[in-house]
Design a protein around this motif. Structure first.
Motif: not given
Length: 234
Positions: A104-119, A121-132
């Motif tokens: 999951l690419v999470a640049p820290g701005q724009g739309e919430d990347p957490a809305a894309l989580v499907t289960g 995901e190996l991890g998140v790349f970027g400054p915006a953390p996603v719980a879990g």
């Protein structure tokens, strides 16, 4: 093959990560291929390729330094993968392709990347953390994730693994409750090989091929049920 999808909202940095990740994996001595998924079409307007594509089913271009193929219809990435000659496949986009794990690419701005989580995901790349989810801004760490945990399933949604879909099996693999080998379409005892690629067979097709071949062979002298059989066609 190790494979992963890089997903995120528009202009989240997917291409930037894909290029950097390909460079990192190439430095490690691996052959890297890429597939870019687009909902907006692939534009070659005004080129010779476009003129030929108007009247031809497919167009191929060859030059001293590169080659390309152009189809006028959508093709499954599974059809294209054998042409890439890659050990690692990076898919940019393809949110709906449930047969792949994801970064999951999470640049820290724009739309919430957490809305894309499907289960898946190996991890998140970027400054915006996603719980879990594990997070990093280090491309080398993402490369490790891909090599250690990347995979590709058959994409048939055949149910042979006991799951309702490839996406459900992929989720189980990501959390350690299953393995890629549980995709029975890719680990069938009936092996159909086209060129240098094994074709995925769902349970129904496997039974059909097995029963048909065994029925034909039973009429041949010298056929012994239970012994391995090899058939080659050109």
């Amino acid at each position: 093959m190790r494979a992963v999808a890089l997903v995120g909202w528009k202009k989240s940095g997917k291409t930037t990560l894909a290029v950097a990740l390909a460079q990192e994996l190439s430095r490690r001595g691996l052959r890297v291929g890429a597939v870019k998924h687009s909902h907006h079409g692939l534009d070659v307007s005004g080129t010779d390729t476009a003129r030929l594509a108007e009247v031809c089913r497919a167009v191929a271009g060859v030059s001293p330094g590169q080659s390309a193929a152009w189809w006028g219809t959508a093709r499954s990435p599974h059809d294209l993968m054998p042409l890439l000659g890659a050990q690692v496949l990076l898919v940019e986009g393809g949110k709906e392709w449930g047969w792949l794990p994801r970064i999951l690419v999470a640049p820290g701005q724009g739309e919430d990347p957490a809305a894309l989580v499907t289960g898946r995901e190996l991890g998140v790349f970027g400054p915006a953390p996603v719980a879990g989810l594990a997070a990093t801004q280090d491309v080398a760490v993402v490369a490790d994730w891909v090599l250690e945990r990347g995979f590709v399933l058959a994409g048939l949604d055949c149910g042979g693994c006991g799951k309702a879909s490839c996406a459900e099996l992929a989720q189980a693999i990501v959390v350690g409750q299953a393995q890629p080998q549980d995709c029975v379409a890719q680990s069938s005892a009936v092996r159909v090989r086209c060129g240098d690629r094994d074709l995925a067979l769902g349970p129904f097709v496997e039974r059909l091929v097995r029963a048909t071949v065994q029925g034909l062979l039973s009429e041949l002298k010298g056929y012994v049920p239970g012994l391995p059989v090899r058939i080659e066609m050109e």
